[in-house]
Design a protein around this motif. Structure first.
Motif, PDB file in Angstrom:
ATOM      1  N   ALA A  28      -8.764  -6.071   1.607  1.00 36.41           N
ATOM      2  CA  ALA A  28     -10.047  -5.469   1.976  1.00 36.41           C
ATOM      3  C   ALA A  28     -10.293  -5.414   3.476  1.00 36.41           C
ATOM      4  O   ALA A  28     -10.918  -4.489   3.965  1.00 36.41           O
ATOM      5  N   HIS A  36       0.819  -1.215   0.000  1.00 37.42           N
ATOM      6  CA  HIS A  36       0.000   0.000   0.000  1.00 37.42           C
ATOM      7  C   HIS A  36       0.849   1.259   0.000  1.00 37.42           C
ATOM      8  O   HIS A  36       0.549   2.210  -0.706  1.00 37.42           O
ATOM      9  N   GLU A  65      -5.253  -5.603  -2.814  1.00 36.56           N
ATOM     10  CA  GLU A  65      -6.391  -4.922  -2.213  1.00 36.56           C
ATOM     11  C   GLU A  65      -6.338  -4.921  -0.679  1.00 36.56           C
ATOM     12  O   GLU A  65      -6.284  -3.878  -0.065  1.00 36.56           O
ATOM     13  N   ASP A  71      -0.573  -2.996  -6.396  1.00 30.36           N
ATOM     14  CA  ASP A  71      -1.998  -3.280  -6.505  1.00 30.36           C
ATOM     15  C   ASP A  71      -2.425  -4.563  -5.778  1.00 30.36           C
ATOM     16  O   ASP A  71      -2.727  -5.579  -6.391  1.00 30.36           O
ATOM     17  N   THR A  85      -8.113 -11.094  -0.252  1.00 29.33           N
ATOM     18  CA  THR A  85      -7.718 -10.159  -1.317  1.00 29.33           C
ATOM     19  C   THR A  85      -6.279  -9.666  -1.168  1.00 29.33           C
ATOM     20  O   THR A  85      -5.804  -8.919  -2.003  1.00 29.33           O
ATOM     21  N   CYS A  86      -5.596 -10.091  -0.109  1.00 34.22           N
ATOM     22  CA  CYS A  86      -4.193  -9.706   0.031  1.00 34.22           C
ATOM     23  C   CYS A  86      -3.287 -10.869  -0.394  1.00 34.22           C
ATOM     24  O   CYS A  86      -2.095 -10.866  -0.098  1.00 34.22           O
TER      25      CYS A  86
END
Ligand code: FES
Length: 109
Positions: free
Chosen positions: A38, A29, A36, A34, A47-48
């Motif tokens: 979440a 981040h 996510e 890219d 999502t990671c």
């Protein structure tokens, strides 16, 4: 300062600084990679998801059962898949290489 490399979905390696104690997700981040993430590290999403280079996989702390359960839901699961928010940088991980999984897009469009 330790470093780590993200291999982007198009195969481009991106080397970034990897401060000790930060998770791979946090580092992504900070550097505009890219991934996510979440649920921001609370093991409530997949999502990671990142795919760890095999040479590095064995150096990581083993995944907990909760992490394994979440990984089962990840798209493009690989043998060396891990959740980025669960990989915390230590001195030993200086030079870590992880690949972004294919995600839900068509490769190459
Ligand atoms: S950010 Fe949701 S499990 Fe890692």
């Amino acid at each position: 300062m330790p470093k780590m490399t993200f291999i982007e979905r198009d195969g481009t390696p991106k080397e970034v600084e990897a401060p000790l104690g930060l998770s791979v997700l946090e580092i992504a981040h900070k550097n505009g990679v890219d991934i996510e993430g979440a649920c921001e590290g609370s093991l409530a999403c997949s999502t990671c998801h990142v795919v760890v280079e095999p040479d590095w996989y064995g150096k990581l702390v083993d995944a907990t059962e909760d992490e394994e359960d979440m990984l089962d839901l990840a798209f493009d699961l690989q043998e060396t898949s891990r959740l980025g928010c669960q990989i915390i940088i230590t001195e030993e991980l200086d030079g870590l290489v992880v690949r972004l999984p294919a995600g839900t897009r068509n490769a190459g469009g």
